[in-house]
Design a protein around this motif. Structure first.
Motif, PDB file in Angstrom:
ATOM      1  N   ASP A 134       5.422  -3.210  -1.904  1.00 51.18           N
ATOM      2  CA  ASP A 134       4.487  -2.070  -1.845  1.00 51.18           C
ATOM      3  C   ASP A 134       3.199  -2.502  -1.149  1.00 51.18           C
ATOM      4  O   ASP A 134       2.516  -3.430  -1.602  1.00 51.18           O
ATOM      5  N   LEU A 135       2.887  -1.829  -0.062  1.00 52.20           N
ATOM      6  CA  LEU A 135       1.692  -2.181   0.701  1.00 52.20           C
ATOM      7  C   LEU A 135       0.442  -1.678  -0.009  1.00 52.20           C
ATOM      8  O   LEU A 135       0.414  -0.550  -0.525  1.00 52.20           O
ATOM      9  N   PRO A 136      -0.606  -2.484  -0.039  1.00 46.88           N
ATOM     10  CA  PRO A 136      -1.860  -2.031  -0.680  1.00 46.88           C
ATOM     11  C   PRO A 136      -2.528  -0.951   0.172  1.00 46.88           C
ATOM     12  O   PRO A 136      -2.347  -0.888   1.392  1.00 46.88           O
ATOM     13  N   GLN A 137      -3.278  -0.122  -0.480  1.00 43.47           N
ATOM     14  CA  GLN A 137      -3.996   0.940   0.233  1.00 43.47           C
ATOM     15  C   GLN A 137      -5.104   0.334   1.099  1.00 43.47           C
ATOM     16  O   GLN A 137      -5.843  -0.557   0.670  1.00 43.47           O
ATOM     17  N   ASN A 138      -5.168   0.805   2.345  1.00 44.52           N
ATOM     18  CA  ASN A 138      -6.215   0.349   3.269  1.00 44.52           C
ATOM     19  C   ASN A 138      -6.390   1.400   4.359  1.00 44.52           C
ATOM     20  O   ASN A 138      -5.687   2.428   4.380  1.00 44.52           O
ATOM     21  N   GLU A 139      -7.310   1.176   5.255  1.00 41.29           N
ATOM     22  CA  GLU A 139      -7.608   2.177   6.278  1.00 41.29           C
ATOM     23  C   GLU A 139      -6.469   2.392   7.266  1.00 41.29           C
ATOM     24  O   GLU A 139      -6.490   3.372   8.033  1.00 41.29           O
ATOM     25  N   TYR A 140      -5.482   1.495   7.268  1.00 37.25           N
ATOM     26  CA  TYR A 140      -4.353   1.646   8.188  1.00 37.25           C
ATOM     27  C   TYR A 140      -3.087   2.127   7.472  1.00 37.25           C
ATOM     28  O   TYR A 140      -2.004   2.125   8.061  1.00 37.25           O
ATOM     29  N   SER A 141      -3.200   2.534   6.230  1.00 39.07           N
ATOM     30  CA  SER A 141      -2.023   2.924   5.447  1.00 39.07           C
ATOM     31  C   SER A 141      -1.236   4.055   6.098  1.00 39.07           C
ATOM     32  O   SER A 141      -0.007   4.127   5.966  1.00 39.07           O
ATOM     33  N   TYR A 143      -0.273   4.414   9.018  1.00 39.05           N
ATOM     34  CA  TYR A 143       0.748   3.956   9.974  1.00 39.05           C
ATOM     35  C   TYR A 143       2.083   3.656   9.279  1.00 39.05           C
ATOM     36  O   TYR A 143       3.114   3.579   9.938  1.00 39.05           O
ATOM     37  N   PHE A 144       2.041   3.451   7.971  1.00 36.77           N
ATOM     38  CA  PHE A 144       3.231   3.016   7.249  1.00 36.77           C
ATOM     39  C   PHE A 144       3.823   4.122   6.367  1.00 36.77           C
ATOM     40  O   PHE A 144       4.653   3.861   5.504  1.00 36.77           O
ATOM     41  N   ALA A 145       3.373   5.337   6.600  1.00 30.88           N
ATOM     42  CA  ALA A 145       3.926   6.482   5.858  1.00 30.88           C
ATOM     43  C   ALA A 145       5.375   6.741   6.345  1.00 30.88           C
ATOM     44  O   ALA A 145       5.740   6.365   7.467  1.00 30.88           O
ATOM     45  N   PRO A 146       6.241   7.316   5.555  1.00 26.84           N
ATOM     46  CA  PRO A 146       5.921   7.928   4.262  1.00 26.84           C
ATOM     47  C   PRO A 146       6.166   7.010   3.066  1.00 26.84           C
ATOM     48  O   PRO A 146       5.837   7.365   1.939  1.00 26.84           O
ATOM     49  N   HIS A 147       6.763   5.779   3.318  1.00 24.57           N
ATOM     50  CA  HIS A 147       7.169   4.962   2.171  1.00 24.57           C
ATOM     51  C   HIS A 147       6.133   3.881   1.817  1.00 24.57           C
ATOM     52  O   HIS A 147       6.132   3.390   0.692  1.00 24.57           O
ATOM     53  N   ILE A 152      11.862  -2.718   5.925  1.00 28.84           N
ATOM     54  CA  ILE A 152      12.500  -1.553   6.540  1.00 28.84           C
ATOM     55  C   ILE A 152      13.997  -1.603   6.256  1.00 28.84           C
ATOM     56  O   ILE A 152      14.558  -2.655   5.937  1.00 28.84           O
ATOM     57  N   THR A 153      14.643  -0.469   6.385  1.00 31.72           N
ATOM     58  CA  THR A 153      16.082  -0.376   6.171  1.00 31.72           C
ATOM     59  C   THR A 153      16.777  -0.272   7.522  1.00 31.72           C
ATOM     60  O   THR A 153      16.455   0.620   8.326  1.00 31.72           O
ATOM     61  N   PRO A 154      17.721  -1.189   7.820  1.00 29.47           N
ATOM     62  CA  PRO A 154      18.442  -1.096   9.094  1.00 29.47           C
ATOM     63  C   PRO A 154      19.204   0.222   9.208  1.00 29.47           C
ATOM     64  O   PRO A 154      19.549   0.853   8.203  1.00 29.47           O
TER      65      PRO A 154
END
Length: 282
Positions: A134-141, A143-147, A152-154
């Motif tokens: 789980d990525l921490p919340q930051n100003e670039y979050s 870019y990693f939506a929606p999960h 990543i899943t192949p």
């Protein structure tokens, strides 16, 4: 030694066939493993690890430069492989476990959010750290939506690499590596070999040739090739002249010295120096 695992066939720059192994003194020091679209984690692992293990055994490098291009990840805009971030990271961990000096570089990668994911994960591997998925919340979050996950899943894309072709390429590479005679970068030992002859105490003095020459010809260092000494040669022109000049010299030596201060001082009496005496003793 360079080893490359890459997409080959109707793909820029069009080089990197398994037959491309270098030329001249570099023959068999350029290893290329061509791959087709859709390769997955399992097949990539079964190619990468045995090939690199053989390279390390034969070449025995003292350091490794590892380029981690992330365009082989699933979902890349230009790449056409189907690797997960964990599968990609297994290559990094495999080389790290050799415990050699390791320089890790980036490389390709055209889906930016996955490039960031991959290199963050592999940096953690190198530092023996474990990251939360789980990525921490930051100003670039965004870019990693929606999960908002690290991994990543192949996809379900088809793997076009046939096992028979993969094994054939392995064999060709193993045969090329077998032709390498030795590990060129092996460290040079400091031990003295047993067959080195011992130095003799009776070695000839470096000045001996010069001393022998001096004994034969005198002290002159300007001798010619014919062994010319610093002794005067007889004058050319017959013996009569030589005899007349010698008589004149004898007559002058026989005249008494009447020396005055203007004509020069009388000769001093000098005792012959005993062999081995120093100048102070004289």
């Amino acid at each position: 030694m360079t080893v490359s695992f890459h997409k080959f066939g109707e793909y820029f720059p069009g080089t990197g066939d398994v037959k491309d192994m270098g030329a001249g003194a570099g023959k068999n020091y350029s290893i290329n493993f061509p791959l087709k679209d859709g390769i997955d984690d399992d097949m990539y692992r079964n190619i990468y690890q045995p090939v690199m293990k053989k390279v390390m055994e034969v070449y025995q490098p003292q350091a490794v430069v590892l380029q981690c291009g992330s365009d082989s990840l699933s979902g890349d805009r230009l790449g056409c492989f189907n690797l997960s971030i964990k599968g990609h990271g297994e290559c990094v961990k495999f080389m790290k476990d050799y415990n050699l000096p390791l320089l890790v570089l980036g490389g390709g990668g055209y889906t930016i959010r996955n490039v960031a994911r991959c290199w963050a994960y592999e940096t953690a591997l190198l530092l023996d750290q474990e990251l939360d998925n789980d990525l921490p919340q930051n100003e670039y979050s965004g870019y990693f939506a929606p999960h908002y996950n690290l991994h990543i899943t192949p996809s379900n894309m088809e793997n076009l690499n046939k096992p028979a072709d993969v094994e054939a390429n392995k064999i060709k590479i193993y045969e090329a590596l077998r032709e390498l005679d030795h590990a060129p970068s092996a460290q040079i030992g400091t031990e003295i070999p047993d067959d080195v002859p011992e130095e003799s105490d009776d070695e000839e003095d470096e000045d001996a040739p010069k001393a022998d020459r001096t004994a034969r010809h005198g002290d002159s260092d300007d001798e010619g090739e014919e062994g010319v000494t610093n002794r005067a040669k007889p004058a050319e022109g017959g013996n009569d002249n030589a005899e007349v000049k010698q008589e004149e010299v004898d007559m002058k030596e026989a005249e008494p010295v009447t020396g005055t201060e203007d004509e020069g001082a009388a000769p001093m009496d000098v005792d012959p120096v005993a062999p081995g005496a120093t100048e102070e003793a004289v």
